[in-house]
Write a protein that holds these residues in place. Structure first.
Motif, PDB file in Angstrom:
ATOM      1  N   THR A  49      15.118  -5.599  57.552  1.00  0.00           N
ATOM      2  CA  THR A  49      14.947  -4.531  56.633  1.00  0.00           C
ATOM      3  C   THR A  49      14.579  -4.700  55.187  1.00  0.00           C
ATOM      4  OG1 THR A  49      17.388  -4.419  56.172  1.00  0.00           O
ATOM      5  CG2 THR A  49      16.413  -3.212  58.257  1.00  0.00           C
ATOM      6  N   ILE A  50      14.986  -5.859  54.650  1.00  0.00           N
ATOM      7  CA  ILE A  50      14.466  -6.136  53.153  1.00  0.00           C
ATOM      8  C   ILE A  50      12.977  -5.895  52.935  1.00  0.00           C
ATOM      9  CG2 ILE A  50      14.490  -8.616  53.507  1.00  0.00           C
ATOM     10  CD1 ILE A  50      15.820  -8.796  50.852  1.00  0.00           C
ATOM     11  N   GLY A  51      12.510  -6.418  54.075  1.00  0.00           N
ATOM     12  CA  GLY A  51      10.749  -6.168  53.783  1.00  0.00           C
ATOM     13  C   GLY A  51      10.374  -4.798  53.668  1.00  0.00           C
ATOM     14  N   LEU A 324      10.735 -13.011  55.412  1.00  0.00           N
ATOM     15  CA  LEU A 324      10.752 -14.036  55.025  1.00  0.00           C
ATOM     16  C   LEU A 324       9.911 -15.340  55.493  1.00  0.00           C
ATOM     17  CD1 LEU A 324      13.607 -12.780  53.896  1.00  0.00           C
ATOM     18  CD2 LEU A 324      14.686 -15.017  54.581  1.00  0.00           C
ATOM     19  N   SER A 325       9.627 -15.359  56.931  1.00  0.00           N
ATOM     20  CA  SER A 325       8.772 -16.295  57.553  1.00  0.00           C
ATOM     21  C   SER A 325       7.274 -15.765  57.124  1.00  0.00           C
ATOM     22  CB  SER A 325       8.877 -16.293  58.906  1.00  0.00           C
ATOM     23  OG  SER A 325       9.241 -15.031  59.441  1.00  0.00           O
ATOM     24  N   TYR A 326       7.045 -14.404  56.896  1.00  0.00           N
ATOM     25  CA  TYR A 326       5.505 -14.025  56.554  1.00  0.00           C
ATOM     26  C   TYR A 326       5.260 -14.564  55.245  1.00  0.00           C
ATOM     27  CZ  TYR A 326       2.031 -10.820  55.515  1.00  0.00           C
ATOM     28  OH  TYR A 326       0.768 -10.428  54.932  1.00  0.00           O
ATOM     29  N   VAL A 327       6.120 -14.369  54.243  1.00  0.00           N
ATOM     30  CA  VAL A 327       5.549 -14.899  52.877  1.00  0.00           C
ATOM     31  C   VAL A 327       5.223 -16.225  52.944  1.00  0.00           C
ATOM     32  CG1 VAL A 327       6.850 -13.198  51.794  1.00  0.00           C
ATOM     33  CG2 VAL A 327       7.970 -15.420  52.201  1.00  0.00           C
ATOM     34  N   ILE A 340      12.304 -20.990  59.145  1.00  0.00           N
ATOM     35  CA  ILE A 340      12.960 -19.725  58.933  1.00  0.00           C
ATOM     36  C   ILE A 340      13.027 -19.028  60.141  1.00  0.00           C
ATOM     37  CG2 ILE A 340      12.727 -17.638  57.815  1.00  0.00           C
ATOM     38  CD1 ILE A 340      11.218 -19.058  55.402  1.00  0.00           C
ATOM     39  N   SER A 341      11.846 -18.996  60.961  1.00  0.00           N
ATOM     40  CA  SER A 341      11.879 -18.325  62.345  1.00  0.00           C
ATOM     41  C   SER A 341      13.003 -18.517  63.103  1.00  0.00           C
ATOM     42  CB  SER A 341      10.485 -18.255  63.053  1.00  0.00           C
ATOM     43  OG  SER A 341      10.854 -17.768  64.071  1.00  0.00           O
TER      44      SER A 341
END
Length: 560
Positions: A49-51, A324-327, A340-341
């Motif tokens: 949800t932070i994204g 997190l993994s996206y960045v 991270i995933s």
């Protein structure tokens, strides 16, 4: 009527707990409690949800994390005072029984059941998303119709019919694939979120087996996820571009406050450790310290990671389920993204574990008071856990997680939590007023709010009129509909005025009042639909109370 508001004394609660032959195993140290608190707080919120919150509010969302953490500190202090006074299972339910009586205790207990159940549904669904993503990273492809709620698929199918395939987003195309490849029974596609159901069952089994096993698993998972979060913060700092922080608040205050539900959801959990009071070695000393410690640690982690994420990529890129993994994918560091995933699956499992641990203990405590059937207070002779309540919790969480959308649950979780927090803060005012605070081994620092609360009310009104021109113009445009659309805001100001008057009369402590007002303000920022569902839930609970709970209450005999 006297029974509805009859209170349980602290001495009576402690005496009942000592005499109870079905006692729980006392195994938790302060380190275990801090670990459980971090396990609950640092879960689905920081990994999902932070994204969305950053997408809506920009880099300024980090300030919202500070604000919400600030709000939680006042509430945590109030929880800590109650926990040191009434060191038994039950959390806010037990505290309400002491401060406001049986009816309020039931309402809070019923609200906590909703909070913990709905929170775990969100966590289970979020876990499923990360697990499916992790499996695909290893070349394992789970059929799409086994990985999502049916509503996602049917909505994607309908949109493709109405607007065409080219109008679908990437996520919607995956949902459409689920619809097209799902087996059918009588023309109805069979679609459900199998991983969400399986992880709920597995965690419920662990919680059923015992608190020792649960705490060991939690401690290991917390060490793993804190390690990876620190790695994200430290490693991500090398990819930060300060220009990504400009503009800092692209959508203004409205955009930042729009993330209240998502950000607050990220902090939910510090209160859940109070449900383990009966299993603490020294609850009156350790619970207050653990609550404050885990809240401070998590606030620092959240603010740091938000600034790193919004510094690594532009906030407009963060509307993804796995930010997190996206960045790290975005900056070309795929190896870190993969780590991270995998770690996020572990991290979210630990949050699921703590909430699944908390809910049965609420039911157990309510059952001991006679407000729920005796079966819920049943303690397993070997594992020393509330066995029946744990099994029921597994079903209550797993079945909705299989079939319902996550979006439906996030805001609803916050409504119940805010409500419980307000009652606990109000309970401290009652303890101060009646002298119960003298029995507390930890007390909320007393600051005389006799004049300060009223002064704050006046300053708040002045600032609203001076800087809230846009908001005031909306009020004028609403005309006769103002009570419908702004009822929550009106209620907020009415409560503040009432507390100002009462504070002047009774010299209320300032900090619990600040806790009440901040939680009430955040509560007023949530959508009306969440309030409506919450009120319906409470009405159902009241029906159950008057049909069963009131008749079987242990306090009933004392009234006769």
């Amino acid at each position: 009527m006297s029974q509805l508001f009859k209170k349980k004394s602290v001495d009576q609660i402690l005496s009942d707990a000592e005499k109870n032959p079905n006692s729980l195993s006392k195994t938790l140290s302060i380190t275990d409690l801090v670990s459980l608190g971090i396990a609950a707080i640092v879960g689905a919120g920081i990994f999902s949800t932070i994204g969305l919150a950053a997408f809506n509010g920009g880099p300024a969302i980090s300030l919202l994390f500070v604000f919400v953490a600030f709000a939680c500190v006042f509430t945590a202090l109030s929880y800590a005072q109650f926990a040191s006074t009434v060191p038994v299972s039950g959390s806010a339910y037990t505290y309400a029984y002491v401060a406001f009586g049986e009816l309020f205790a039931w309402i809070i207990g019923w609200a906590l059941i909703l909070e913990y159940a709905v929170s775990n549904m969100v966590v289970a669904i979020s876990w499923s998303q990360y697990f499916v993503s992790m499996c695909e990273g290893f070349g394992i492809h789970i059929p799409k119709w086994l990985t999502m709620a049916p509503q996602y698929a049917t909505e994607a199918y309908q949109k493709s019919v109405d607007l065409g395939l080219d109008k679908l987003t990437g996520v919607e195309k995956v949902a459409l694939e689920a619809y097209n490849t799902a087996p059918n029974i009588g023309g109805l596609p069979i679609i459900f979120d199998l991983p969400a159901g399986i992880i709920t069952v597995l965690v419920t089994m662990l919680v059923y087996i015992g608190i020792k096993e649960s705490k060991r698993a939690s401690n290991i998972m917390v060490m793993i996820k804190i390690g990876i979060i620190l790695a994200v913060i430290i490693g991500g700092a090398f990819f930060v571009k300060p220009e990504n922080w400009i503009p800092f608040a692209p959508n203004g205050l409205g955009g930042v406050m729009g993330g209240v539900a998502a950000v607050f959801f990220a902090f939910i959990g510090f209160d859940s450790i109070s449900t383990t009071a009966e299993e603490c070695k020294n609850p009156q000393r350790d619970l207050p310290r653990a609550m404050i410690a885990c809240l401070i640690i998590c606030a620092i982690l959240y603010v740091s990671i938000t600034l790193v994420l919004t510094g690594m990529v532009n906030y407009t890129e963060l509307n993804v389920k796995d930010p997190l993994s996206y960045v790290f994918h975005y900056v070309g560091f795929d190896h870190m993204a993969g780590i991270i995933s995998v770690t996020s699956v572990v991290a979210i499992t630990s949050a699921l574990l703590v909430f699944q641990l908390a809910q049965p203990r609420i039911w157990m405590t309510m059952s001991r008071d006679g407000l729920m059937p005796k079966k819920f207070a049943q303690i397993h002779p070997k594992y020393k856990t509330p066995s029946f309540a744990t099994i029921v919790t597994g079903f209550v969480v797993a079945i909705p997680a299989l079939f319902l959308k996550m979006d439906f649950f996030v805001d609803l979780t916050s409504v119940g939590t805010f409500f419980a927090f307000i009652v606990v803060c109000g309970g401290v005012l009652y303890m101060d007023h009646t002298g119960l605070s003298k029995k507390a081994k930890f007390k909320v620092p007393y600051i005389n709010g006799k004049y300060l609360i009223g002064l704050g009310f006046i300053v708040g009104l002045i600032l609203s009129f001076k800087y809230g021109h846009e908001e005031l113009s909306q009020w004028k445009d609403l005309g006769a509909d103002i009570l419908i659309h702004k009822s929550l805001v009106i209620f907020f100001w009415f409560v503040w005025l009432t507390l100002s008057i009462l504070a002047f009369k009774y010299k209320f402590s300032l900090l619990p009042v600040i806790g009440i007002m901040i939680n009430l303000y955040l509560m007023s920022e949530l959508g009306a639909s969440n309030w409506i569902i919450f009120i319906i839930w409470l009405l159902i609970g009241l029906v159950i109370y008057f049909i069963y709970g009131k008749k079987h209450s242990k306090l009933k005999d004392q009234n006769s």
